[in-house]
Design an enzyme around this catalytic site. Structure first.
Site, PDB file in Angstrom:
ATOM      1  N   LYS A 104      22.690  46.455  50.626  1.00 23.08           N
ATOM      2  CA  LYS A 104      21.615  45.708  50.542  1.00 23.08           C
ATOM      3  C   LYS A 104      20.919  45.689  51.942  1.00 23.08           C
ATOM      4  O   LYS A 104      21.319  46.112  52.948  1.00 23.08           O
ATOM      5  CB  LYS A 104      22.486  44.117  50.247  1.00 23.08           C
ATOM      6  N   ARG A 122      31.689  45.574  45.181  1.00 22.73           N
ATOM      7  CA  ARG A 122      30.798  46.154  44.253  1.00 22.73           C
ATOM      8  C   ARG A 122      29.957  47.106  45.009  1.00 22.73           C
ATOM      9  O   ARG A 122      29.183  46.763  45.846  1.00 22.73           O
ATOM     10  CB  ARG A 122      29.897  45.211  43.459  1.00 22.73           C
TER      11      ARG A 122
END
Ligand code: HH2
Length: 268
Positions: free
Chosen positions: A213, A249
C-alpha cells in the site's frame, strides 16, 4: 474462525482488475490467475482472496455483469481445490462465488452497500470479513478526518459486527479489519497498527491489508507514492502481528509466510 485460520495466517491476493493498487492488469487471464492462486497456496497461503472490483483510491465502481465476468472463470477453475475468499460488496457475486465453495466473504463496505449481502452470508454459513472505510473509494483520500482514529474505527466495526450478528451471521465466523488506506492518512494508518489493541478488544480476530500500500512508499519518502515494496510490506505485517493481528492479506505470499513463521516462533 480462529480454528479455521490459525494466527498467523496469510491470505494471498488475486486481483482480476485492470486498475488495482499494485498488480493491476497482470492477472486478467483466468488461467494465469488460477496458476498464481495455486502457487500462493504452495507458498503457504491459507486462503486466496479473489476480487473483481478495484477499491484503490479514485477507483470507479464496476457493474455486476463485469464483476461476474472477471471472477467466475477463476473461481470455476479453483472450485473445490483451494481455500478461497471473495472480495466483493455485491450479494449476487457472493452468492455465485459461494456456489463454487468459497468460504469467506470479504466486504470492504462491511455490509453497507448491498442490503442483500448479509442474508446471503447468513444463509450460507460462510465466514465474513468486515472492513472499515471512511467515504468511498472514488473520494476517500481527499480529506480523511477522525476524532480518535482507533476509537472511531473500533466503534464503527462494533456497530457493523452487531448488524451482521442481528442479520444471522454467527459471531464466531466474523473477523474485523481496520481498512488500511481506506479514507486514512499515513498518520492514521500508523496509529491504527500501533493501537491494534483497541480493535482486538472487540473480541474478534483482526485481518490486516498492508501489502504494497502507498503508506509504505510514503514512509520511505515518496510523498506521492501509490505503492510500497514487498520488504516494507513484510515489516509492517510483522509489526501488526506483534500487536495481535491474525490474518494478513498480501501479494508476496512466500515472503510473508516465512517472516511470520519466524516472528511467531520468537513470540511462542
Ligand atoms: N485492501 C484492498 C482490497 N481489499 N480487503 C480487506 N479486507 N482489507 C484490505 O486492506 C483490502 C481489501 C486494496 O488492495 P489491493 O487488492 O492491492 O487493490 P485493489 O482493491 O485496487 O484491487
Amino acid at each position: 474462525m480462529e480454528e479455521r485460520w490459525r494466527r498467523p495466517s496469510v491470505m494471498g491476493v488475486v486481483n482480476m482488475t485492470p486498475d488495482s493498487f499494485s498488480d493491476g492488469g497482470r492477472q486478467l487471464d483466468p488461467d494465469a490467475a488460477a496458476a498464481l492462486a495455486r502457487a500462493m497456496v504452495v507458498d503457504g497461503a491459507a486462503l486466496v482472496d479473489v476480487g473483481g472490483e478495484s477499491t484503490r483510491p479514485g477507483a470507479e465502481p464496476v457493474s455486476l455483469d463485469e464483476e461476474l465476468r472477471r471472477v467466475l472463470p477463476v473461481l470455476e477453475r479453483l472450485a473445490g481445490e483451494l481455500p478461497l475468499s471473495i472480495d466483493t460488496a455485491k450479494a449476487e457475486v457472493a452468492r455465485r462465488a459461494l456456489e463454487f465453495g468459497v468460504e469467506l466473504v470479504n466486504d470492504v463496505t462491511a455490509l453497507r452497500s448491498d442490503p442483500e449481502l448479509a442474508g446471503v452470508v447468513a444463509d450460507s454459513g460462510a465466514y465474513l470479513c468486515l472492513m472499515h472505510m471512511q467515504g468511498e473509494p472514488r473520494t476517500m483520500q481527499l480529506e480523511p478526518r477522525y476524532d480518535d482514529v482507533a476509537a472511531d474505527v473500533a466503534a464503527f466495526l462494533e456497530e457493523r459486527l452487531e448488524f451482521a450478528v442481528e442479520a444471522g451471521v454467527a459471531e464466531e465466523r466474523i473477523c474485523l479489519d481496520p481498512g488500511i488506506g481506506f479514507g486514512k492518512t499515513l498518520a492514521h494508518n500508523l496509529e491504527l497498527v500501533r493501537r491494534l489493541d483497541v480493535l482486538l478488544a472487540l473480541g474478534r480476530p483482526v485481518l490486516v491489508g498492508l501489502s504494497r500500500k502507498s503508506m509504505l512508499g510514503k514512509i520511505l519518502g515518496g510523498e506521492r507514492a501509490t505503492t510500497g515494496s514487498a520488504a516494507a510490506s513484510v515489516g509492517a505485517a510483522i509489526a501488526a502481528f506483534e500487536r495481535g493481528a491474525s490474518i494478513f492479506r498480501v501479494h508476496d505470499v512466500r515472503e510473508h509466510v516465512e517472516a511470520l513463521a519466524a516472528a511467531a516462533a520468537v513470540s511462542a
